[in-house]
Structure formats: C-alpha cells, structure tokens
Design an enzyme around this catalytic site. Structure first.
Site, short mmCIF file in Angstrom:
data_model
loop_
_atom_site.label_atom_id
_atom_site.label_comp_id
_atom_site.label_asym_id
_atom_site.label_seq_id
_atom_site.Cartn_x
_atom_site.Cartn_y
_atom_site.Cartn_z
N CYS A 166 48.65 38.47 55.06
CA CYS A 166 49.94 39.02 56.09
C CYS A 166 49.31 39.21 57.73
O CYS A 166 50.33 39.57 58.56
CB CYS A 166 49.81 39.84 55.43
SG CYS A 166 48.42 41.34 55.61
N CYS A 223 49.26 43.77 51.73
CA CYS A 223 49.42 42.76 50.66
C CYS A 223 48.82 42.33 49.56
O CYS A 223 49.56 41.59 48.65
CB CYS A 223 49.39 41.44 51.13
SG CYS A 223 48.07 40.16 51.26
N CYS A 238 31.31 42.07 51.90
CA CYS A 238 31.17 40.83 52.00
C CYS A 238 32.75 39.76 51.25
O CYS A 238 33.24 40.29 49.80
CB CYS A 238 29.94 40.56 51.03
SG CYS A 238 29.71 39.05 50.07
#
Length: 135
Positions: A51, A104, A124
């Site tokens: 997004c 999103c 991570c």
C-alpha cells in the site's frame, strides 16, 4: 469499509508479484539472505509493498548478530507506531510477535528481542514486503 484491508484477493494477485503475494497475503517468509533490501545501506524510507505506507526509516536499519535472524532486513524501530500492528503469532509451534501493516493488513515479518539493537527490539522484515524510496 476499511479501505486497503477490504481489497479482495483478486486485487492483490494483480497488484503484487508472486513473492510479494506469498509474504504479504499468505504470511510467508522469503528464504534467508535472498531479499534485495537486506544489504541496502542507502538513506530513505522503507514502505509497504502492498500500500505504500512508510513503515521504517533507513536510520533504524542495523545488522543483527543473532544467528538465524540475520538473513532479513533488521530495524530497531518503526517510522511511526501508527503504521504497524503487533499481533501474537503462535504458529509453527513458536510464540512470536507478528508485524502487520496497519493500512493494508499485509504480513511484514516478526518482532524479536535483540541486545545488538539500539532499542533491544528487532523488527525482522521480509524484503518482499517492502519497497525502498531513496531520499
């Protein structure tokens, strides 16, 4: 309606590459050491590949020394607490914290403790979940 979170799978399959779809929509993980942004040291913003939300800044990127976690881009902090959602993840017989794009709903990676991080936190993150915009 929740905007980007309400997009159907047809939309995502057309918008994303197969690798991005696997990571962002199916909660996959790219192979360690293979992501194109792992070694990136340029100044700029790391945005959600789904997004475009700015998730991380280059000044928060660091190299983790934790074996098993060094194969993906590592960030000490998020650009803003408004951009990510942290969710308990007990899949695969492990207790972890999943990092999700708030805008999103895309899977980004996981959050771990890391004493080599300036904040003791290790975001991570899969390279496939990110796009980089150089400053």
């Amino acid at each position: 309606m929740n905007g980007m979170r309400d997009k159907d799978e047809k939309y995502w399959k057309e918008k994303l590459t197969p690798e991005q779809y696997k990571v962002l929509r199916e909660r996959g993980t790219e192979r360690p050491g293979t992501g194109e942004l792992l070694q990136n040291s340029q100044t700029g913003d790391y945005m959600c590949a789904g997004c475009g939300s700015v998730l991380f800044k280059s000044d928060a990127k660091y190299e983790s020394n934790i074996p098993g976690l060094a194969g993906w881009p590592s960030f000490a902090d998020v650009a803003s607490s408004d951009t990510v959602e942290l969710v308990p993840d007990n899949s695969l017989g492990m207790s972890r914290t999943e990092v999700i794009c708030k805008n999103c709903g895309g899977h980004l990676g996981h959050l771990f403790d890391d004493s080599s991080s300036p904040t003791n936190q290790h975001y991570c993150i899969n390279s496939a979940a990110l796009e980089f915009k150089k400053k």
